[in-house]
Scaffold this motif. Structure first.
Motif, PDB file in Angstrom:
ATOM      1  N   ALA A   1      -2.435  -2.877 -23.117  1.00 22.36           N
ATOM      2  CA  ALA A   1      -2.796  -3.741 -21.990  1.00 22.36           C
ATOM      3  C   ALA A   1      -1.854  -3.491 -20.817  1.00 22.36           C
ATOM      4  CB  ALA A   1      -2.729  -5.209 -22.399  1.00 22.36           C
ATOM      5  N   HIS A   2      -2.398  -3.650 -19.611  1.00 22.32           N
ATOM      6  CA  HIS A   2      -1.601  -3.542 -18.394  1.00 22.32           C
ATOM      7  C   HIS A   2      -1.820  -4.795 -17.560  1.00 22.32           C
ATOM      8  CE1 HIS A   2      -0.424  -1.049 -14.585  1.00 22.32           C
ATOM      9  NE2 HIS A   2       0.621  -1.641 -15.132  1.00 22.32           N
ATOM     10  N   LEU A   3      -0.723  -5.483 -17.265  1.00 20.60           N
ATOM     11  CA  LEU A   3      -0.742  -6.680 -16.418  1.00 20.60           C
ATOM     12  C   LEU A   3      -0.033  -6.309 -15.120  1.00 20.60           C
ATOM     13  CD1 LEU A   3       0.398  -9.222 -19.157  1.00 20.60           C
ATOM     14  CD2 LEU A   3      -1.958  -8.730 -18.439  1.00 20.60           C
ATOM     15  N   TRP A   4      -0.744  -6.398 -14.009  1.00 17.83           N
ATOM     16  CA  TRP A   4      -0.266  -5.774 -12.755  1.00 17.83           C
ATOM     17  C   TRP A   4      -0.351  -6.753 -11.592  1.00 17.83           C
ATOM     18  CZ3 TRP A   4      -2.825  -3.694  -8.251  1.00 17.83           C
ATOM     19  CH2 TRP A   4      -2.115  -2.703  -7.563  1.00 17.83           C
ATOM     20  N   ARG A   5       0.813  -7.132 -11.085  1.00 21.54           N
ATOM     21  CA  ARG A   5       0.917  -7.998  -9.916  1.00 21.54           C
ATOM     22  C   ARG A   5       1.554  -7.280  -8.727  1.00 21.54           C
ATOM     23  NH1 ARG A   5       0.207 -13.094  -9.383  1.00 21.54           N
ATOM     24  NH2 ARG A   5       1.625 -12.889  -7.602  1.00 21.54           N
ATOM     25  N   THR A   6       1.798  -6.018  -8.840  1.00 20.68           N
ATOM     26  CA  THR A   6       2.605  -5.315  -7.834  1.00 20.68           C
ATOM     27  C   THR A   6       2.050  -5.458  -6.438  1.00 20.68           C
ATOM     28  OG1 THR A   6       3.380  -3.752  -9.506  1.00 20.68           O
ATOM     29  CG2 THR A   6       3.612  -3.110  -7.197  1.00 20.68           C
ATOM     30  N   TRP A   7       0.775  -5.130  -6.242  1.00 20.97           N
ATOM     31  CA  TRP A   7       0.204  -5.233  -4.892  1.00 20.97           C
ATOM     32  C   TRP A   7       0.118  -6.685  -4.433  1.00 20.97           C
ATOM     33  CZ3 TRP A   7       1.927  -1.257  -3.882  1.00 20.97           C
ATOM     34  CH2 TRP A   7       1.314  -0.046  -3.599  1.00 20.97           C
ATOM     35  N   ALA A   8      -0.153  -7.580  -5.343  1.00 16.59           N
ATOM     36  CA  ALA A   8      -0.224  -8.997  -4.970  1.00 16.59           C
ATOM     37  C   ALA A   8       1.098  -9.450  -4.367  1.00 16.59           C
ATOM     38  CB  ALA A   8      -0.572  -9.851  -6.177  1.00 16.59           C
ATOM     39  N   ASP A   9       2.211  -8.961  -4.917  1.00 14.87           N
ATOM     40  CA  ASP A   9       3.520  -9.352  -4.415  1.00 14.87           C
ATOM     41  C   ASP A   9       3.913  -8.559  -3.174  1.00 14.87           C
ATOM     42  OD1 ASP A   9       3.629 -11.123  -6.488  1.00 14.87           O
ATOM     43  OD2 ASP A   9       5.020  -9.960  -7.708  1.00 14.87           O
ATOM     44  N   VAL A  10       3.603  -7.268  -3.145  1.00 14.87           N
ATOM     45  CA  VAL A  10       3.970  -6.445  -1.984  1.00 14.87           C
ATOM     46  C   VAL A  10       3.186  -6.844  -0.744  1.00 14.87           C
ATOM     47  CG1 VAL A  10       3.922  -4.096  -1.024  1.00 14.87           C
ATOM     48  CG2 VAL A  10       4.732  -4.481  -3.370  1.00 14.87           C
TER      49      VAL A  10
END
Length: 207
Positions: free
Chosen positions: A169-178
């Protein structure tokens, strides 16, 4: 690849004047980065890049930064952003010029950035079970973290890889934060084979 020695020297002098770091220490840090990853290039299929990236460590010193920084990656992408590594090893992303953007800590070191890309690339040989966005992110995060351990070597504060028994699984918030946009949150679950796929689907159906 070649770098400008005079620009390196000027950056190191600025570091020595502005931080509790000697010029020699900073130049050694830059030299070590270049020795380890300078010139490395590959096609990144990660959600952060999705393009060819080139590691070209170049001093990018701002006295207002939390620590002396080096611009780590050269790339072009639909949403322009920068990638820096500090002398602490922390990798930060930022979209300069937008919302008075600030650095977002994404990985604890550049090795995790590279490993995350490698794991994402490996997913091409797996079956995508399901993916989603912010609407289901919290529920999926809570569920997968119950039974999948985190791959620490490929994870960081804004994105996590988790894997066990053929389920990844991949949980990805990177763009949401950037980019400060919750709509950019994503998650995905892959399975290595049919048996793993059934286990993953059963877990997701329990949401």
């Amino acid at each position: 690849m070649t770098f400008d020695a005079e620009e390196d020297r000027q950056a190191a002098e600025l570091v020595e004047r502005s931080f509790d770091v000697s010029a020699t220490e900073f130049l050694d840090f830059v030299a070590d980065l270049r020795s380890e990853v300078g010139g490395m290039t590959y096609l990144s299929r990660s959600w952060s890049f999705g393009e060819n990236i080139l590691f070209a460590p170049t001093p990018d010193v701002d006295v207002d930064d939390p620590e002396p920084m080096v611009s780590l990656v050269r790339h072009t992408v639909a949403h322009p952003f920068g990638v820096w590594v500090g002398m602490s090893g922390v990798v930060r992303y930022m979209c300069p010029g937008e919302w008075d953007g600030d650095y977002v800590e994404v990985f604890s070191d550049y090795a995790s950035l590279i490993e995350s890309d490698a794991v994402h690339q490996a997913c091409l040989g797996w079956t995508l079970v399901e993916s989603g966005n912010k609407d289901t992110f919290d529920r999926v995060r809570d569920r997968v973290t119950e039974y999948l351990p985190v791959l620490d070597v490929a994870s960081g504060p804004t994105e996590s890889w988790l894997e066990a028994e053929g389920v990844r699984a991949h949980l990805w918030r990177t763009w949401a934060d950037v980019f400060q946009q919750e709509d950019l949150v994503r998650w995905a679950v892959w399975a290595r084979d049919s048996a793993s796929s059934e286990r993953a689907r059963a877990a997701l159906l329990a949401l």
